[in-house]
Design a protein around this motif. Sequence first.
Motif, PDB file in Angstrom:
ATOM      1  N   TRP A 185      30.376 -55.563  43.901  1.00 32.95           N
ATOM      2  CA  TRP A 185      28.739 -56.048  43.921  1.00 32.95           C
ATOM      3  C   TRP A 185      28.532 -56.338  45.511  1.00 32.95           C
ATOM      4  N   TYR A 186      29.444 -56.957  45.772  1.00 35.20           N
ATOM      5  CA  TYR A 186      28.879 -57.388  47.547  1.00 35.20           C
ATOM      6  C   TYR A 186      28.413 -56.787  48.435  1.00 35.20           C
ATOM      7  N   ASN A 187      28.158 -55.337  47.604  1.00 37.13           N
ATOM      8  CA  ASN A 187      27.455 -55.011  48.896  1.00 37.13           C
ATOM      9  C   ASN A 187      26.306 -54.599  48.349  1.00 37.13           C
ATOM     10  N   LEU A 188      25.256 -55.454  47.987  1.00 33.41           N
ATOM     11  CA  LEU A 188      24.047 -56.390  47.488  1.00 33.41           C
ATOM     12  C   LEU A 188      23.071 -56.828  48.159  1.00 33.41           C
ATOM     13  N   LEU A 189      22.491 -56.583  49.049  1.00 33.41           N
ATOM     14  CA  LEU A 189      21.580 -57.728  49.235  1.00 33.41           C
ATOM     15  C   LEU A 189      22.523 -58.645  50.678  1.00 33.41           C
ATOM     16  N   GLY A 190      23.350 -58.077  51.458  1.00 33.03           N
ATOM     17  CA  GLY A 190      23.967 -58.314  52.228  1.00 33.03           C
ATOM     18  C   GLY A 190      25.092 -59.613  52.062  1.00 33.03           C
ATOM     19  N   GLU A 191      25.577 -60.036  49.980  1.00 34.96           N
ATOM     20  CA  GLU A 191      25.987 -60.605  50.100  1.00 34.96           C
ATOM     21  C   GLU A 191      28.047 -60.723  50.661  1.00 34.96           C
ATOM     22  N   ARG A 192      28.530 -61.757  50.962  1.00 37.25           N
ATOM     23  CA  ARG A 192      29.596 -62.369  51.263  1.00 37.25           C
ATOM     24  C   ARG A 192      30.477 -61.907  50.617  1.00 37.25           C
ATOM     25  N   SER A 193      30.533 -62.013  49.878  1.00 36.66           N
ATOM     26  CA  SER A 193      31.234 -61.984  47.706  1.00 36.66           C
ATOM     27  C   SER A 193      32.607 -61.381  47.855  1.00 36.66           C
ATOM     28  N   PRO A 194      33.259 -62.159  48.175  1.00 37.76           N
ATOM     29  CA  PRO A 194      34.985 -61.407  48.193  1.00 37.76           C
ATOM     30  C   PRO A 194      34.748 -60.504  46.676  1.00 37.76           C
ATOM     31  N   LEU A 195      36.028 -59.413  46.463  1.00 37.88           N
ATOM     32  CA  LEU A 195      35.850 -58.320  46.254  1.00 37.88           C
ATOM     33  C   LEU A 195      36.517 -59.059  44.748  1.00 37.88           C
ATOM     34  N   ALA A 196      35.774 -58.640  43.502  1.00 38.90           N
ATOM     35  CA  ALA A 196      36.490 -59.059  42.081  1.00 38.90           C
ATOM     36  C   ALA A 196      36.623 -58.797  40.915  1.00 38.90           C
ATOM     37  N   LEU A 197      37.296 -57.955  40.556  1.00 33.94           N
ATOM     38  CA  LEU A 197      36.404 -57.292  38.818  1.00 33.94           C
ATOM     39  C   LEU A 197      37.930 -58.262  37.325  1.00 33.94           C
ATOM     40  N   ASP A 198      37.124 -58.108  36.805  1.00 41.49           N
ATOM     41  CA  ASP A 198      37.457 -59.097  35.886  1.00 41.49           C
ATOM     42  C   ASP A 198      37.510 -58.009  34.002  1.00 41.49           C
ATOM     43  N   PRO A 199      37.980 -57.479  33.492  1.00 41.93           N
ATOM     44  CA  PRO A 199      38.158 -56.649  32.569  1.00 41.93           C
ATOM     45  C   PRO A 199      38.206 -57.627  31.377  1.00 41.93           C
ATOM     46  N   LYS A 200      38.535 -59.005  31.059  1.00 40.50           N
ATOM     47  CA  LYS A 200      38.393 -59.989  30.035  1.00 40.50           C
ATOM     48  C   LYS A 200      37.346 -60.206  30.100  1.00 40.50           C
ATOM     49  N   ARG A 201      35.955 -60.620  30.805  1.00 38.07           N
ATOM     50  CA  ARG A 201      34.666 -61.424  31.640  1.00 38.07           C
ATOM     51  C   ARG A 201      34.036 -60.259  30.731  1.00 38.07           C
ATOM     52  N   LYS A 202      32.611 -60.590  30.167  1.00 33.23           N
ATOM     53  CA  LYS A 202      31.723 -60.065  30.402  1.00 33.23           C
ATOM     54  C   LYS A 202      30.646 -60.449  31.225  1.00 33.23           C
ATOM     55  N   GLY A 203      29.887 -59.439  31.799  1.00 34.69           N
ATOM     56  CA  GLY A 203      29.113 -59.347  32.810  1.00 34.69           C
ATOM     57  C   GLY A 203      29.460 -59.645  34.789  1.00 34.69           C
ATOM     58  N   ARG A 204      28.983 -59.896  34.995  1.00 34.22           N
ATOM     59  CA  ARG A 204      29.849 -60.002  36.609  1.00 34.22           C
ATOM     60  C   ARG A 204      31.026 -60.113  36.971  1.00 34.22           C
ATOM     61  N   ALA A 205      31.998 -60.112  37.982  1.00 29.70           N
ATOM     62  CA  ALA A 205      33.127 -61.030  37.691  1.00 29.70           C
ATOM     63  C   ALA A 205      33.026 -62.151  39.307  1.00 29.70           C
ATOM     64  N   ASN A 206      33.980 -62.982  38.985  1.00 35.22           N
ATOM     65  CA  ASN A 206      33.655 -63.834  39.541  1.00 35.22           C
ATOM     66  C   ASN A 206      35.185 -64.084  40.632  1.00 35.22           C
ATOM     67  N   ALA A 207      35.265 -63.737  42.176  1.00 28.97           N
ATOM     68  CA  ALA A 207      36.697 -64.559  41.894  1.00 28.97           C
ATOM     69  C   ALA A 207      36.777 -65.909  41.938  1.00 28.97           C
ATOM     70  N   LYS A 208      36.356 -66.727  41.482  1.00 31.60           N
ATOM     71  CA  LYS A 208      36.422 -67.958  41.301  1.00 31.60           C
ATOM     72  C   LYS A 208      36.607 -68.222  39.895  1.00 31.60           C
ATOM     73  N   ASN A 209      36.304 -66.751  39.297  1.00 30.26           N
ATOM     74  CA  ASN A 209      37.079 -67.947  38.374  1.00 30.26           C
ATOM     75  C   ASN A 209      37.268 -66.526  37.071  1.00 30.26           C
ATOM     76  N   TRP A 210      38.657 -66.039  37.277  1.00 29.12           N
ATOM     77  CA  TRP A 210      39.180 -64.853  36.865  1.00 29.12           C
ATOM     78  C   TRP A 210      39.429 -65.504  35.282  1.00 29.12           C
ATOM     79  N   ALA A 211      39.574 -64.615  34.643  1.00 27.35           N
ATOM     80  CA  ALA A 211      40.788 -64.894  33.172  1.00 27.35           C
ATOM     81  C   ALA A 211      42.153 -65.063  33.031  1.00 27.35           C
ATOM     82  N   ALA A 212      42.503 -66.039  32.756  1.00 26.64           N
ATOM     83  CA  ALA A 212      43.851 -65.905  32.296  1.00 26.64           C
ATOM     84  C   ALA A 212      44.655 -65.052  31.996  1.00 26.64           C
ATOM     85  N   GLU A 213      45.797 -65.258  32.274  1.00 27.22           N
ATOM     86  CA  GLU A 213      46.531 -63.780  31.791  1.00 27.22           C
ATOM     87  C   GLU A 213      46.168 -63.766  29.911  1.00 27.22           C
ATOM     88  N   GLU A 214      46.951 -64.705  29.833  1.00 27.92           N
ATOM     89  CA  GLU A 214      46.890 -65.657  28.117  1.00 27.92           C
ATOM     90  C   GLU A 214      45.433 -65.796  27.513  1.00 27.92           C
TER      91      GLU A 214
END
Length: 397
Positions: A185-214
């Motif tokens: 995602w960070y490649n869009l529109l010059g964003e500087r967002s850190p890499l994030a990938l979260d299989p438990k969250r719906k929609g775009r992943a956010n490095a500031k809102n990771w899903a917990a293991e449980e």
Amino acid sequence: MPSRSLTYIKRKRAVRDATKPTAVDKITSRHYINPQALSPLFNLIPAEIRQEIFQFALQSCPNPSKPYSRHSFWYRPGFTHAKAITIGLLLTCRRIYLESNHLPLTQNEHVIWGVENSRMPPYTSNYLLDGSMKIAQRNEIQSVHIFAQQFWLEDWKHKWLSYAQNWPNGCPPRLKITIRHTDWWYNLLGERSPLALDPKRKGRANAKNWAAEEDSFEAGSWGSRFTNMGGLEHFELELETIESKRPELDAVVDRAHTWRFPLGDGRTLILDECATTRESWSGSRHFKGLNAPNVPAGLQLRQGSIASFSGVSKKRTNSEPEILRLEDMLHYYVVTLTWSARDTSRENRARIYENSRGSFGTSSPDKPTSTIPSLTIPATMPHASYNRLNAIPTAYG
């Protein structure tokens, strides 16, 4: 004890394979097929060796006449040329065709490009998604490789869901998903967002809102789609970025060590930590797709800056030199994670049983309780592990 749905899929496949006529049955039952009894290929060479010859002849291999540009989105190790299967062998006679027509499907990797059209190699199509293959052909496929932009995997256009639900007889045993440096995602529109990938969250992943293991999988999250993939045995996730973002990718990989994907058939994909690999390679920093000459100069993709899209004084063209100078190169960091399917239905039953025993043991001896504590049965729990007579999960089902 395998779950009901897994047993159903295996039984369905076994019935299909048992009732499907073999090549010998077809040859002997059809008078218009010459059995080639005088051919040394059939009357001297054993069937096992003949099959190995057919497998070698029908393997997918790079086409030297169709090299990929080193500046293209799809150029990378293993994908330097367009791949082709020489099918001349299948046209020689009917007997050879009947013995080997399944090999191009079973032994080769089938690629899906979950990307924008401008990022697909020329003369390719997503035949596994557009319905152009017959069900019988799809059932023969053993390995699929998906190159996915992150928005595609996170199901913004429901393409990932379409793939997951498109296998009525069980999906292929092997699946590999690759997210390249230009796919995050960070490649869009010059964003500087850190890499994030979260299989438990719906929609775009956010490095500031990771899903917990449980945490459980949210409905519509890309990880929840695996519940539709009965028959999957092996899953690889290949993640790539540039060296300057190695710490961000390592943070994603550390999170991935806790990911477990329920398959909906009593089995779960569990990470094989010993199979994790880390690699590096060097490639172009000037990416372009087929429509690159028509893209305005201000939107030319230039990977050397922090922002992917930066102002460039001249347009990039499809005639740039293929020999890369040092200043034209970037070093890429690639991590491959591997999950294998295991039957965890018994493990789930034992855990729930232990939890139920613990809940009964918490009451005080001098103040006995007369009510049975309420137990919440997970939605993914197999029916075989639930005793409906007294509403208490048991170790034996």
